[in-house]
Design a protein around this motif. Structure first.
Motif, PDB file in Angstrom:
ATOM      1  N   ILE B 114       0.838  -1.194   0.000  1.00  0.00           N
ATOM      2  CA  ILE B 114       0.000   0.000   0.000  1.00  0.00           C
ATOM      3  C   ILE B 114       0.873   1.244   0.000  1.00  0.00           C
ATOM      4  O   ILE B 114       0.615   2.216  -0.722  1.00  0.00           O
ATOM      5  N   ILE B 115       1.943   1.211   0.802  1.00  0.00           N
ATOM      6  CA  ILE B 115       2.836   2.370   0.845  1.00  0.00           C
ATOM      7  C   ILE B 115       3.529   2.536  -0.508  1.00  0.00           C
ATOM      8  O   ILE B 115       3.667   3.647  -1.012  1.00  0.00           O
ATOM      9  N   ILE B 116       3.921   1.414  -1.116  1.00  0.00           N
ATOM     10  CA  ILE B 116       4.546   1.484  -2.440  1.00  0.00           C
ATOM     11  C   ILE B 116       3.570   2.091  -3.450  1.00  0.00           C
ATOM     12  O   ILE B 116       3.947   2.856  -4.319  1.00  0.00           O
ATOM     13  N   ASP B 117       2.292   1.764  -3.299  1.00  0.00           N
ATOM     14  CA  ASP B 117       1.283   2.190  -4.268  1.00  0.00           C
ATOM     15  C   ASP B 117       0.875   3.651  -4.088  1.00  0.00           C
ATOM     16  O   ASP B 117       0.302   4.253  -4.985  1.00  0.00           O
ATOM     17  N   MET B 118       1.178   4.230  -2.919  1.00  0.00           N
ATOM     18  CA  MET B 118       0.711   5.590  -2.647  1.00  0.00           C
ATOM     19  C   MET B 118       1.490   6.627  -3.439  1.00  0.00           C
ATOM     20  O   MET B 118       2.704   6.535  -3.569  1.00  0.00           O
ATOM     21  N   GLY B 119       0.770   7.611  -3.942  1.00  0.00           N
ATOM     22  CA  GLY B 119       1.434   8.697  -4.654  1.00  0.00           C
ATOM     23  C   GLY B 119       2.222   9.582  -3.700  1.00  0.00           C
ATOM     24  O   GLY B 119       3.222  10.179  -4.064  1.00  0.00           O
ATOM     25  N   ARG B 120       1.743   9.707  -2.459  1.00  0.00           N
ATOM     26  CA  ARG B 120       2.410  10.544  -1.468  1.00  0.00           C
ATOM     27  C   ARG B 120       2.668   9.749  -0.192  1.00  0.00           C
ATOM     28  O   ARG B 120       1.992   9.959   0.813  1.00  0.00           O
TER      29      ARG B 120
ATOM     30  N   CYS C 106      -3.699   7.710  -2.905  1.00  0.00           N
ATOM     31  CA  CYS C 106      -4.035   6.276  -2.913  1.00  0.00           C
ATOM     32  C   CYS C 106      -4.844   5.905  -4.146  1.00  0.00           C
ATOM     33  O   CYS C 106      -4.963   4.737  -4.475  1.00  0.00           O
ATOM     34  N   ARG C 107      -5.419   6.900  -4.813  1.00  0.00           N
ATOM     35  CA  ARG C 107      -6.173   6.729  -6.061  1.00  0.00           C
ATOM     36  C   ARG C 107      -7.437   5.898  -5.885  1.00  0.00           C
ATOM     37  O   ARG C 107      -7.920   5.287  -6.833  1.00  0.00           O
ATOM     38  N   ARG C 118     -11.507  12.155 -12.538  1.00  0.00           N
ATOM     39  CA  ARG C 118     -10.405  12.448 -11.618  1.00  0.00           C
ATOM     40  C   ARG C 118      -9.084  12.035 -12.243  1.00  0.00           C
ATOM     41  O   ARG C 118      -8.986  10.994 -12.876  1.00  0.00           O
ATOM     42  N   TYR C 119      -8.095  12.892 -12.075  1.00  0.00           N
ATOM     43  CA  TYR C 119      -6.804  12.676 -12.729  1.00  0.00           C
ATOM     44  C   TYR C 119      -5.698  12.632 -11.693  1.00  0.00           C
ATOM     45  O   TYR C 119      -5.739  13.351 -10.693  1.00  0.00           O
ATOM     46  N   PHE C 120      -4.717  11.780 -11.963  1.00  0.00           N
ATOM     47  CA  PHE C 120      -3.604  11.622 -11.033  1.00  0.00           C
ATOM     48  C   PHE C 120      -2.363  12.258 -11.634  1.00  0.00           C
ATOM     49  O   PHE C 120      -2.148  12.193 -12.840  1.00  0.00           O
ATOM     50  N   GLY C 155       1.977  13.143  -7.538  1.00  0.00           N
ATOM     51  CA  GLY C 155       1.434  12.120  -6.656  1.00  0.00           C
ATOM     52  C   GLY C 155       0.097  12.460  -6.020  1.00  0.00           C
ATOM     53  O   GLY C 155      -0.301  11.791  -5.082  1.00  0.00           O
ATOM     54  N   VAL C 156      -0.575  13.516  -6.473  1.00  0.00           N
ATOM     55  CA  VAL C 156      -1.897  13.804  -5.921  1.00  0.00           C
ATOM     56  C   VAL C 156      -2.938  13.778  -7.036  1.00  0.00           C
ATOM     57  O   VAL C 156      -2.617  13.798  -8.215  1.00  0.00           O
ATOM     58  N   VAL C 157      -4.198  13.737  -6.613  1.00  0.00           N
ATOM     59  CA  VAL C 157      -5.308  13.677  -7.559  1.00  0.00           C
ATOM     60  C   VAL C 157      -5.879  15.082  -7.741  1.00  0.00           C
ATOM     61  O   VAL C 157      -5.904  15.876  -6.798  1.00  0.00           O
TER      62      VAL C 157
END
Lengths: 72, 529, 239
Positions: B114-120, C106-107, C118-120, C155-157
């Motif tokens: 999950i941490i790997i998958d997170m954008g932030r 987290c998307r 919604r865009y990432f 890294g944000v939406v």
């Protein structure tokens, strides 16, 4: 189509409960902290058991140990 | 001073202090893979998620597949130790430790996904500071936290007496830090009656508590998907389907771990065919339930006439994901076959031609030839006069019959090789379950409602991080079992005593009940034992 | 309290994509390279695309029906329900907003949204030289808040906000001029720029507003009504 919830203070409270940022974290901390406390207490309890004045020591539970269970 | 059995000392304690070259080479290889993954993750952090194959609309990819897969694997420990402990299954004793370790380490690796998958990932703490209970992610945080802390405790409790045993039975050449480690881990364990009773109580309570938590964990993971309105996911069957799949893959992983440990440390006396046989029966049940759920899930979509769900289904049945879907089905069917059919064949089956090796060899050769003609679509000499439609069914039908004969021959071979059969089935199911997670996530992601349909190809970053995750899992497993005995010494010793006691007990045959008459009627003269 | 709503007349729309471009400049949406765009990483808060059912042939013969799609600003938004941190929320006037400062990437919301609005940010946004000095300076920012046209970190939406900063500016202007805020003061950029005058914007709760009256039309429909989201963007289309 839109779900109209009845004007009920309980439902409003429940919605506030699930919708407020931060409450989830508090709940997670309570659950996590509670488990840690319980585990710590259990380990202490087991460890403290060693102070009982019992001369016999068992490397593993034997029938000799369990036969005394009801009396001890 | 607690004394260990001489046999346990030689077989279980000695290997902890003697490390061969293979061990260090394996550790080095694993560390190299983990290092590679770390570098790739650093790249992902600095460059952004564009280094993955994810895009719009495939917002979740391999990381999410790995997450569900690893958390699924973690269900091995709960099933084996908790359920078997609660039901008092004696044969569980030698495999509980391995199972519980799989749980703890798979959970760590799974949560890492999950941490790997997170954008932030730098905002991870925000999930606690701003956590909203309406989001299924928070449910996951709650249940995975409870499960992780619970399973670590559940792994640790039975380690206490073993740590004390190790503390008191260290070989003279062991380094000083090990003595310290075991002393700390033993928590002043003396092994007197009060301590034993308290420990057993704690383990019994934990075993009961951990079962509902484990069920909640995979249910909630399925709800991350099922609480959305995406085509193919919004299904009530997902909760139980995921739990069954998790237990199924967990046993598969346990089989692999058991076999490697048994083979490397020569523990045939501890982990016997009984464990393989009994666990195999649970495995067969789970396999059947899993197939039932899989069939139900797809069947209902077929009958639902949902315009948005159909493309997801057809992409699995004959579209872009047909390969991963049918490979999954084949792996599950074959693993079921090699677990079930050998149990059904008689020992004297060799009398029949179909079970003889030469017949099987012939069937293999024929199947290869038929398969070749099928794949290359070339004309078969001598059969050019036949109507193409008839030929179509003829070729496929004969391939099926040939494969059936191959299957029967293989089943006969596995009949006397229970461990091999079980391990092969375990490997197949672990791969099959990874594919199952893939088949659930990716086809839905690539076939959304409004956005144009897309393709998803994992990049080298995702491959590296997957390999690194598997390596990390094995690494933790190897390090843990260099420090602690792979088999719960005290539990196995207790089992030996119980067996010895049981062997002494004889139950006299009741005279008046008429059982004797009935037995005699069946041609049995004396009751055995 | 207004309930902001948009009506889009597809029979008038010429699919010029002017709305997309206006939106891009108004909201500082990052431009992506052709390679990244081919991978599906372009960011278009207001996307114009042909309907899937039309097929390639219809597009080639210029017969295809196009859809122009901002955020639906649903009354029952699936994205808000799944956000673990409350980074996306519906404000008092029904606008679904996105706080870049809190999003953890987290998307889940991008997966939950059936409209794909919604865009990432797959990587740090960048602009060509010259472009980067002409970005919209408007910001909706406060303590722990970063919204609207503010430059997004990677890294944000992000998503369409009905140009929320224009709303804030309109209120501030009315205040400075010492008068009441009128609903007509606030118009999103896509509505303002629409070549065919196919877009209408206003208060859905006001029975006399254009959007209210148009929503009563027999041509009115909502996108993916069966998803149960109750969109506040209403389309008009014959048949």
């Amino acid at each position: 189509m839109h779900l109209d919830y009845p004007d009920n203070p309980l439902i409003e409270f429940l919605y506030w409960l699930i919708n407020t940022p931060g409450l989830g974290g508090i709940m997670a901390s309570v659950v996590g902290g509670g488990i840690l406390l319980a585990v710590g207490a259990t380990l202490r309890w087991i460890s403290k058991g060693g102070q009982a004045l019992e001369p016999e020591e068992f490397a593993y539970p034997t029938p000799a140990l369990h036969s005394h269970e009801d009396t001890g | 001073m607690l004394k260990a059995d001489q046999k346990d000392k030689d077989k279980l304690i000695k290997p902890l202090f003697e490390t061969g070259r293979t061990y260090w080479v394996t550790i080095a290889i694993l560390l190299a893979i983990i290092g590679w993954a770390l570098y790739m993750y650093y790249r992902q952090l600095t460059l952004g998620m564009k280094v993955t194959g994810m895009q719009r609309p495939v917002y979740w990819g391999v990381y999410m597949v790995n997450f569900i897969f690893f958390i699924g694997i973690s269900h091995a420990g709960t099933l084996i130790s908790a359920i078997l402990r609660v039901t008092g299954a004696e044969w569980r004793r030698p495999i509980t430790r391995v199972a519980e370790a799989i749980t703890a380490f798979a959970l760590i690796v799974g949560s890492l996904q999950i941490i790997i998958d997170m954008g932030r990932p730098d905002r991870l703490l925000s999930v606690i500071l701003n956590g909203r209970l309406q989001s299924p992610i928070l449910w996951d945080v709650l249940s995975v936290t409870a499960y992780f802390l619970g399973s670590i405790t559940y792994l640790y409790l039975p380690v206490i007496p073993d740590a004390a045993l190790l503390r008191d039975n260290l070989p003279p050449y062991s380094p000083a830090w090990r003595k310290r480690l075991y002393s700390i881990m033993a928590l002043g364990w003396r092994g007197n009656r009060t301590q034993w009773i308290r420990l057993e109580k704690a383990i019994a309570v934990m075993a009961v508590l951990i079962i509902p938590i484990a069920v909640s964990v995979h249910t909630i993971i399925s709800w991350i998907l099922a609480t959305t309105v995406q085509p193919g996911w919004h299904s009530t069957i997902f909760g139980p389907y995921f739990v069954v799949g998790a237990i199924f893959s967990g046993i598969g992983a346990l089989f692999i771990a058991m076999t490697i440990v048994r083979w490397k440390l020569k523990l045939e006396e501890y982990i016997t065919e009984k464990q393989y046989n009994n666990l195999g029966l649970i495995f067969i049940t789970m396999s059947a339930v899993w197939m039932y759920f899989t069939y139900a899930e797809h069947m209902i979509i077929t009958a639902g006439q949902e315009v948005y769900e159909f493309p997801v289904l057809t992409s699995k049945l004959w579209g872009d994901y047909a390969v991963s879907f049918w490979v999954m089905v084949a792996l599950m069917v074959v693993s079921f076959w090699i677990m079930v059919i050998p149990r059904l064949i008689s020992k004297t089956a060799k009398r029949f031609l179909v079970f003889q090796p030469r017949f099987t060899t012939g069937a293999v050769l024929l199947a290869v030839v038929t398969g070749y003609y099928l794949v290359t679509d070339s004309t078969i000499p001598g059969l050019s006069g036949i109507n193409p439609e008839t030929l179509f069914f003829l070729v496929r039908g004969s391939l099926l019959v040939e494969l059936l004969f191959v299957g029967l021959g293989v089943a006969k071979w596995f009949k006397t090789r229970l461990v091999a059969a079980t391990t092969v089935a375990g490997v197949m199911v672990v791969i099959g379950m990874w594919l199952e997670r893939w088949n659930i996530i990716i086809p839905t992601m690539t076939h959304p409602y409004l956005v144009s349909w897309a393709e998803y190809h994992p990049t080298i970053t995702e491959v590296a991080l997957t390999a690194g995750s598997v390596a990390l899992f094995i690494f933790m497993f190897l390090v843990f079992f260099k420090l602690f005995p792979i088999i719960s010494i005290w539990e196995v010793a207790e089992g030996r005593v119980i067996d010895a006691e049981r062997a002494k007990v004889t139950i006299p045959m009741p005279e008046a009940s008429g059982i004797k008459e009935r037995l005699r009627g069946k041609g049995i003269r004396k009751a055995r034992g | 309290m207004a309930k902001w709503s948009m009506v889009i007349d597809l029979d008038k729309c010429v699919a010029c994509q002017g709305c997309s471009i206006a939106c891009r400049f108004e909201n500082n949406t990052p431009v992506v390279s052709p390679e990244e765009a081919a991978l599906g990483r372009s960011i278009l808060w207001n996307e114009v695309f042909p309907l899937r059912s039309e097929g390639e042939a219809a597009i080639a013969s210029a017969q295809a029906k196009f859809l122009t799609r901002p955020c639906m600003h649903c009354e029952d938004p699936p994205c808000i329900k799944v956000c673990p941190v409350g980074a996306t929320y519906k404000d008092d006037e029904g606008i679904v907003r996105q706080n870049y400062a809190r999003c953890i990437g987290c998307r889940f919301c991008t997966v939950a949204c059936p409209y794909g609005v919604r865009y990432f940010n797959w990587y740090e946004p960048s602009w060509e030289e010259g472009m980067d000095t002409h970005l919209n300076p408007d910001r909706v920012a406060g303590r722990g808040d970063l919204e609207g046209p503010a430059i997004r970190p990677k890294g944000v939406v992000e998503k369409c906000t009905f140009c929320i900063h224009r709303h804030h500016k309109a209120i501030a202007r009315a205040e400075a001029e010492g008068r009441e805020f009128r609903n007509s003061d606030y118009t999103p950029a896509c509505v303002q720029t629409c070549t065919a005058k196919a877009r209408f914007f206003g208060d859905f709760d006001d029975p006399n507003s254009t959007v209210s009256r148009l929503s009563q039309s027999r041509r009115a429909f909502r996108l993916l009504d069966e998803a149960g989201t109750s969109p506040k963007v209403i389309y008009l289309h014959e048949g």
